[in-house]
Motif scaffolding. Structure first.
Motif, short mmCIF file in Angstrom:
data_model
loop_
_atom_site.label_atom_id
_atom_site.label_comp_id
_atom_site.label_asym_id
_atom_site.label_seq_id
_atom_site.Cartn_x
_atom_site.Cartn_y
_atom_site.Cartn_z
N ILE A 14 9.93 6.62 -0.30
CA ILE A 14 10.70 6.09 0.93
C ILE A 14 9.88 5.18 1.93
N ILE A 15 8.68 6.05 2.28
CA ILE A 15 7.83 5.61 3.44
C ILE A 15 7.02 4.30 2.67
N SER A 16 6.73 4.39 1.49
CA SER A 16 5.97 3.07 0.95
C SER A 16 6.95 2.08 0.75
N THR A 17 8.15 2.27 0.41
CA THR A 17 9.04 1.21 0.62
C THR A 17 9.28 0.42 1.63
N CYS A 18 9.18 1.10 2.73
CA CYS A 18 9.33 0.72 4.18
C CYS A 18 8.07 -0.01 4.57
N ILE A 19 7.08 0.65 4.14
CA ILE A 19 5.63 -0.22 4.46
C ILE A 19 5.63 -1.55 3.49
N GLY A 20 6.03 -1.36 2.51
CA GLY A 20 5.93 -2.89 1.70
C GLY A 20 7.00 -3.72 2.20
N THR A 21 8.17 -3.15 2.57
CA THR A 21 9.28 -4.33 2.96
C THR A 21 8.51 -4.90 4.54
N LEU A 22 7.99 -4.02 5.22
CA LEU A 22 7.46 -4.78 6.40
C LEU A 22 5.87 -5.56 6.05
N ILE A 55 7.96 -2.58 -4.60
CA ILE A 55 7.00 -3.01 -5.36
C ILE A 55 5.66 -1.81 -5.18
N LEU A 56 5.49 -1.88 -3.90
CA LEU A 56 4.38 -0.96 -3.55
C LEU A 56 4.64 0.66 -4.26
N ASN A 57 5.64 0.86 -4.52
CA ASN A 57 5.77 2.34 -5.20
C ASN A 57 5.33 2.19 -6.67
N ILE A 58 5.07 1.06 -7.13
CA ILE A 58 4.30 1.24 -8.34
C ILE A 58 2.99 1.65 -8.43
N PHE A 59 2.23 1.01 -7.37
CA PHE A 59 0.89 1.48 -7.19
C PHE A 59 0.96 2.94 -6.72
N VAL A 60 1.78 3.27 -5.84
CA VAL A 60 1.85 4.67 -5.54
C VAL A 60 1.86 5.57 -6.62
N PHE A 61 2.91 5.24 -7.33
CA PHE A 61 3.18 5.88 -8.58
C PHE A 61 1.91 6.28 -9.45
N PHE A 62 1.21 5.08 -9.88
CA PHE A 62 0.11 5.48 -10.72
C PHE A 62 -0.94 6.16 -10.04
N VAL A 63 -1.28 5.92 -8.65
CA VAL A 63 -2.26 6.85 -7.74
C VAL A 63 -1.97 8.14 -8.04
N LEU A 64 -0.71 8.73 -7.63
CA LEU A 64 -0.19 10.11 -8.25
C LEU A 64 -0.53 10.46 -9.38
N LEU A 65 -0.26 9.61 -10.42
CA LEU A 65 -0.69 10.13 -11.78
C LEU A 65 -2.07 10.29 -12.15
N GLN A 66 -2.87 9.55 -11.53
CA GLN A 66 -4.10 9.58 -11.77
C GLN A 66 -4.96 10.86 -11.26
N LYS A 67 -4.16 11.30 -9.99
CA LYS A 67 -4.72 12.45 -9.14
C LYS A 67 -4.00 13.59 -9.92
N LYS A 68 -3.02 13.64 -10.87
CA LYS A 68 -2.53 14.70 -11.61
C LYS A 68 -1.55 15.26 -10.68
N LYS A 69 -0.62 14.65 -10.16
CA LYS A 69 0.34 14.69 -9.29
C LYS A 69 1.89 14.46 -10.03
N GLU A 70 2.02 15.02 -10.93
CA GLU A 70 3.05 14.48 -11.79
C GLU A 70 4.69 14.63 -10.97
N LEU A 71 4.61 15.81 -10.50
CA LEU A 71 5.91 16.06 -9.78
C LEU A 71 6.00 15.23 -8.61
N MET A 72 5.03 14.84 -7.79
CA MET A 72 5.29 13.76 -6.82
C MET A 72 5.57 12.47 -7.14
N ALA A 73 4.82 12.19 -8.51
CA ALA A 73 4.86 10.83 -8.95
C ALA A 73 6.83 10.65 -9.27
#
Length: 90
Positions: A14-22, A55-73
């Protein structure tokens, strides 16, 4: 612990979507403040602007996957789905 990571991921989405929108409003349009969102909503473009901000959520998703945070992703994906459903009603 699983639900906590999922909820944290949801709020990150939600926060990354707000930042991306701004960022989209500041960089790609003539609108420059949060007050201009009222004008965007009156013109019927709020759903489209939120979608572009997500669209910013795509980048956040892949960063979380690289850090092995699957549930956060998963939480980020859940937030994206909730925002997609919300844009149908906006």
């Amino acid at each position: 612990m699983d639900k906590k990571d999922l909820i944290i991921g949801f709020f990150i989405g939600i926060i990354s979507t707000c930042i991306g929108t701004l960022l989209f409003l500041l960089l790609a349009t003539d609108f420059s403040s949060i007050n201009d969102l009222k004008v965007i909503k009156q013109e019927g473009f709020l759903g489209k602007v939120l979608t572009l901000g997500a669209i910013l959520n795509i980048f956040v998703f892949f960063v979380l996957l690289q850090k092995k945070k699957e549930l956060m992703a998963r939480g980020v994906v859940l937030a994206t789905i909730v925002l997609a459903i919300a844009t149908l009603f906006l």
